[in-house]
Design an enzyme around this catalytic site. Structure first.
Site, mmCIF file in Angstrom:
data_model
loop_
_atom_site.group_PDB
_atom_site.id
_atom_site.type_symbol
_atom_site.label_atom_id
_atom_site.label_comp_id
_atom_site.label_asym_id
_atom_site.label_seq_id
_atom_site.Cartn_x
_atom_site.Cartn_y
_atom_site.Cartn_z
ATOM 1 N N GLU A 86 0.835 -1.211 0.000
ATOM 2 C CA GLU A 86 0.000 0.000 0.000
ATOM 3 C C GLU A 86 0.871 1.263 0.000
ATOM 4 O OE1 GLU A 86 -4.052 -0.886 2.298
ATOM 5 O OE2 GLU A 86 -2.300 -1.681 3.351
ATOM 6 N N GLU B 137 -4.409 -9.378 3.791
ATOM 7 C CA GLU B 137 -5.108 -9.068 5.035
ATOM 8 C C GLU B 137 -6.372 -9.898 5.264
ATOM 9 O OE1 GLU B 137 -2.809 -5.276 4.027
ATOM 10 O OE2 GLU B 137 -3.849 -6.875 2.950
#
Length: 688
Positions: free
Chosen positions: A130, A151
């Site tokens: 990210e 995740e």
């Protein structure tokens, strides 16, 4: 340092230096992420690390650089948030603050008027990827081993911009694959080439001189000599892709993984491109999920796979292991052929296969060659490696070819008499110190070795099918297996890149014993008169990787019946033999066709008149698992409950959100109700 800084945080420092790049009139600012350890302890971000990055960005901007680039220490970019600190968060406000801190720091790279670059030199996962997505441009090393947004597999969502940036960069179909599909497929990683083709990276560079080439490429962009073009994202298909994804989740998970559905909602939010609103929604989603039971189980499972799997409990001193310079494989069927390919690829030593006749041997060697050819065609193997492997794998009907083998493994018919005969013949041929390994799925290692002159060198080496995919290896110690044999087995397992678990010589070991008890309970409900579709869907709320009857079909009804028979002989009160299962096995009919029960199979069944509800079937299955696990622990089949969970995760694909199995049995109260005690202490894999 942030007030949120975890007391035990290993802070990843953001080290800033000025770099003179040819062709630019002022230096570039290069920020290197480094936690001070080697690649075995990857960079991750806790509050302290985010604060360090924030300070480095400020210092970089103050120097008025030609561009700002972020890279990592050797082999590691950043693997994301420091998830070990999450259980220390005390309330929802703290969870919101950690999300907002990450968003605020990363957004500085996105909003910078100075060009920003991510030089992804190594593993980039979760918040690390990210961070890269926030940069204006990205270079990627072709040698990166781990690239993912994992995740959801843990019970979280990409919470630092991933759900908003990725779909607007590479499109919603590919983003859904990375954020949802891959994490739910045993946390599948992206290959660098695949990531570049998707558009996650702007250029793919070779690892040998990656940093130098990245600086040159970035300078070309800054000078206007390199133009980066990205295809326009098609938003017309957005709703349709997410509708299909939601249907798929419902079919697979039946609502069992809240994080997956939260991720879908966030991907929907990303369509309108309101980044601030999207990241605020990420913060709220993270704050909800951080205090969920699924996350605690996911963190526990992650720790098992990342740590315990690498340090097998009970494994002897590795210094006792003998070198393996040649491998023999008895059998040339599908399993034996898969083993031959695996041993040749990983150990890079000669592998010789044998079977009853030349045609079977030729077929086995032919299978290996075909798989090598496919790997070359798909770009997964270069021609030089392929040529070497062709030369390493051979076949013969003459077992004397095993005379100089250091490690011999059999994969023949699952019959004790047949296997004992194989070892009796081979013991006269192989050298005294050669390890004799059996791939049996349920038979006694001790009995198999009982008549041998050297029973101490026989060890169980139980793989799971498909061999190349499932990472678990159950290493079974017979009553007379010695430490040198066991150490060699563990060393070979490590070379094969398998996660090995030490198992006592007990019927069906771990995974097959539990799955047989589990499936037996479900089939007992069918025998009692429960409709097949009710029994088959009863476990849906757990979100298992496949329904019971699909699993039974994958294992093979004949194999399941055989293993069930072995366990019935050992434990007749708990493992019943189902005549209906025998009827299905004898028929050769598929149980499930396109996820639907085969009507022809249903007609074969002879059932009672006491059908169970789905809830009763589910509870019976969970009760049976709890009872069997407690008995296995009392018998010392494995060292601890953690090894049971590791086996179920790696060998049966049971999901992280269950923590394997024991955390779920604990948190539902099943363990205490059935056995009188929990499997794990409170807080280890649960909130309480």
């Amino acid at each position: 340092m942030s007030a949120l800084a975890a007391p035990n945080e290993v802070v990843t420092r953001a080290l800033l230096r000025q770099v003179n790049v040819p062709g630019l009139d002022r230096p570039a600012a290069l920020i290197t992420l480094d936690n001070g350890f080697d690649h075995t302890k990857p960079n991750s971000f806790g509050p302290g690390g985010l604060t360090s990055l924030d300070e480095a960005i400020s210092a970089a901007l103050a120097a008025d650089p030609a561009f700002i680039a972020v890279t990592g220490k050797p082999y590691i970019f950043c693997v994301g948030a420091d998830i070990t600190s999450l259980p220390a968060l005390e309330n929802r406000e703290q969870a919101l603050e950690i999300g907002r801190l990450g968003h605020r720091v990363f957004a500085r790279l996105k909003e910078s008027t100075v060009p920003t670059f991510a030089f992804v030199n190594g593993a980039a996962m979760g918040g690390g990827l990210e961070l890269a997505l926030h940069c204006h441009y990205r270079t990627l090393s072709a040698g990166v081993a781990a690239l993912a947004l994992p995740e959801v597999s843990l019970g979280l969502v990409p919470g630092w911009g991933g759900t908003q940036l990725l779909p607007n960069l590479i499109g919603i179909p590919a983003a859904t694959q990375v954020i949802l599909q891959n994490p739910l497929m045993q946390n599948k990683m992206l290959k660098p080439k695949q990531a570049a083709e998707m558009g996650i990276a702007d250029v793919l560079l070779e690892p040998a001189d990656f940093l130098e080439r990245s600086l040159e490429w970035a300078a070309g962009v800054v000078r206007g000599e390199v133009t980066v073009t990205r295809p326009e994202v098609d938003k017309d298909m957005w709703a349709g892709v997410l509708y299909f994804a939601r249907q798929t989740l419902d079919q697979r998970l039946h609502g069992a993984v809240p994080a997956a559905y939260k991720a879908l909602d966030l991907l929907e939010t990303a369509k309108d491109g309101d980044f601030a609103a999207g990241t605020a929604a990420e913060d709220e989603a993270l704050a909800d999920l951080i205090f969920s039971e699924e996350l605690r189980s996911g963190l526990y499972a992650f720790d098992l796979v990342q740590r315990r799997a690498k340090r097998p409990a009970g494994a002897p001193d590795k210094g006792l292991a003998r070198p393996v310079t040649k491998v023999g494989i008895v059998g040339a069927g599908l399993m034996a052929s898969q083993l031959a390919l695996l041993f040749a690829r990983r150990l890079q030593v000669p592998v010789v296969m044998t079977d009853l006749d030349q045609s079977r041997v030729d077929k086995g060697v032919g299978y290996v060659h075909t798989q090598i050819e496919k790997a070359v065609t798909k770009g997964r193997m270069d021609k030089g490696t392929a040529a070497k492997l062709y030369g390493l794998v051979s076949g013969t009907v003459d077992k004397s070819g095993f005379a100089d083998a250091d490690f011999v493994i059999e994969a023949v018919f699952e019959d004790l008499g047949v296997k004992k005969q194989v070892w009796a013949e081979l013991e006269k041929i192989v050298k005294p110190e050669a390890v004799l390994a059996t791939n049996t799925s349920s038979l006694s290692i001790t009995e198999m070795a009982a008549d041998l002159e050297h029973p101490e060198r026989v060890v169980g080496f139980h793989f799971f099918n498909p061999v190349a995919v499932l990472p678990l290896l159950e290493i079974v110690r017979g009553e007379r297996t010695d430490d040198a044999t066991l150490a060699t087995a563990f060393a070979v397992g490590k070379q094969l890149k398998k996660s090995s678990v030490l198992v006592k010589d007990a019927p069906a070991f771990v995974v097959n014993r539990l799955l047989t008890r589990f499936l037996g309970t479900v089939f007992a409900a069918v025998d009692a008169g429960t409709p097949l579709d009710v029994a088959n869907s009863a476990l849906d709320p757990l979100g298992l990787p496949m329904r019971p009857l699909a699993l039974l079909q994958l294992v093979g009804p004949a194999v399941a019946y055989h293993v069930g028979g072995t366990l019935h002989e050992a434990f007749p009160d708990r493992f019943k033999v189902s005549e209906n299962l025998k009827r299905i096995a004898d028929s050769g009919q598929p149980i499930v066709v396109d996820d639907q029960i085969n009507d022809e199979v249903a007609k074969l069944l002879v059932v009672g008149d006491q059908p169970l509800t789905a809830e009763q079937v589910r509870q019976n299955a969970l009760d049976a698992l709890a009872e069997e696990i407690r008995l296995m622990l009392d018998e010392g089949v494995v060292a601890e409950a953690q090894d049971i969970d590791l086996c179920m995760i790696l060998g049966a694909g049971w999901p992280f959100h269950l923590g394997g199995v024991t955390p779920y049995l604990d948190r539902t109260g099943t363990a205490e109700r059935v056995t009188g005690q929990r499997f794990l202490p409170r807080g280890v894999a649960s909130l309480r």
